[in-house]
Design a protein around this motif. Structure first.
Motif, mmCIF file in Angstrom:
data_model
loop_
_atom_site.group_PDB
_atom_site.id
_atom_site.type_symbol
_atom_site.label_atom_id
_atom_site.label_comp_id
_atom_site.label_asym_id
_atom_site.label_seq_id
_atom_site.Cartn_x
_atom_site.Cartn_y
_atom_site.Cartn_z
ATOM 1 N N GLU A 107 7.452 -7.293 0.754
ATOM 2 C CA GLU A 107 7.796 -5.883 0.566
ATOM 3 C C GLU A 107 9.306 -5.680 0.718
ATOM 4 O O GLU A 107 9.954 -6.398 1.463
ATOM 5 N N LYS A 120 1.263 1.792 -9.536
ATOM 6 C CA LYS A 120 1.058 3.153 -9.085
ATOM 7 C C LYS A 120 2.349 3.487 -8.371
ATOM 8 O O LYS A 120 2.874 2.661 -7.613
ATOM 9 N N THR A 121 2.888 4.669 -8.632
ATOM 10 C CA THR A 121 4.157 5.011 -7.995
ATOM 11 C C THR A 121 4.005 6.290 -7.186
ATOM 12 O O THR A 121 3.222 7.165 -7.535
ATOM 13 N N ALA A 122 4.752 6.357 -6.116
ATOM 14 C CA ALA A 122 4.835 7.588 -5.327
ATOM 15 C C ALA A 122 6.305 7.936 -5.203
ATOM 16 O O ALA A 122 7.131 7.050 -4.972
ATOM 17 N N GLU A 176 11.191 5.589 -4.687
ATOM 18 C CA GLU A 176 9.997 5.351 -5.501
ATOM 19 C C GLU A 176 9.238 4.180 -4.883
ATOM 20 O O GLU A 176 9.744 3.062 -4.856
ATOM 21 N N LEU A 177 8.062 4.445 -4.377
ATOM 22 C CA LEU A 177 7.240 3.359 -3.851
ATOM 23 C C LEU A 177 6.400 2.812 -4.995
ATOM 24 O O LEU A 177 5.850 3.575 -5.797
ATOM 25 N N SER A 211 0.838 -1.194 0.000
ATOM 26 C CA SER A 211 0.000 0.000 0.000
ATOM 27 C C SER A 211 0.874 1.244 0.000
ATOM 28 O O SER A 211 1.695 1.444 0.902
ATOM 29 N N ILE A 212 0.697 2.063 -1.015
ATOM 30 C CA ILE A 212 1.461 3.309 -1.094
ATOM 31 C C ILE A 212 1.143 4.194 0.110
ATOM 32 O O ILE A 212 2.027 4.812 0.696
ATOM 33 N N GLU A 213 -0.114 4.208 0.462
ATOM 34 C CA GLU A 213 -0.545 5.050 1.583
ATOM 35 C C GLU A 213 0.234 4.699 2.860
ATOM 36 O O GLU A 213 0.750 5.571 3.553
ATOM 37 N N VAL A 222 1.500 11.042 -6.561
ATOM 38 C CA VAL A 222 1.328 9.660 -7.019
ATOM 39 C C VAL A 222 1.104 9.691 -8.528
ATOM 40 O O VAL A 222 0.489 10.615 -9.043
ATOM 41 N N GLU A 268 3.261 0.291 -5.982
ATOM 42 C CA GLU A 268 2.119 -0.530 -5.583
ATOM 43 C C GLU A 268 1.519 -1.111 -6.857
ATOM 44 O O GLU A 268 1.261 -0.384 -7.818
ATOM 45 N N VAL A 312 4.022 5.562 2.380
ATOM 46 C CA VAL A 312 4.290 6.991 2.499
ATOM 47 C C VAL A 312 4.389 7.385 3.975
ATOM 48 O O VAL A 312 5.260 8.162 4.375
#
Ligand code: ZN
Length: 143
Positions: A74, A42-44, A54-55, A15-17, A33, A57, A20
């Motif tokens: 992960e 999806k990248t953050a 770079e995260l 989970s990007i959330e 994002v 998901e 982060v």
């Protein structure tokens, strides 16, 4: 061939959330994002000095990141090296017989032209080559 910098470090997260939050606890601010449909992620991005975290998901069960999470959980997924001329670098690597995942550059987050080198050629480390052009601003963008 010129490798200019470590462009970013890619980290696979469920989970990007949640991801982060961890980095914000460390005082690293996230700048937006972006969906990268081509890679089903999806990248953050979280800038750290000249480089970024770079995260990643997954957005589809059959994406490379989903498979990575399934088998390894992960963690660090890839290291991206910034190059000044990705076409030239790919040509040199091919000539040297280095195994590549991408024979030709494709587009990644932030409009960068990217290509992955096969981890079997690099001691188990997935290396992304990234050439940054005059990419349009990312949403809430860092560049
Ligand atoms: Zn990357």
């Amino acid at each position: 061939m010129r490798i200019c910098a470590i462009d970013h470090v890619g980290i696979a997260v469920r989970s990007i959330e949640e991801g982060v939050k961890i980095y914000e606890t460390l005082g690293i601010r996230f700048t937006g994002v972006e969906d990268v449909p081509e890679q089903k992620v999806k990248t953050a991005f979280l800038p750290v000095g000249e480089t970024e975290i770079e995260l990643l998901e997954s957005t589809a069960p059959d994406s490379p990141v989903a498979k990575f999470l399934e088998t390894r959980g992960e963690g660090i997924h890839h290291i991206a090296l910034r190059v000044d001329d990705i076409d030239e670098v790919l040509k040199e690597l091919k000539e040297a017989g280095v195994r590549l995942i991408d024979q030709e550059p494709r587009y990644g987050a932030g409009g960068a032209r990217i290509a992955f080198v096969h981890p079997k050629a690099t001691g188990g480390v997935l290396i992304e080559l990234a050439e940054r052009g005059d990419a349009p601003e990312r949403e809430g963008g860092s560049r």
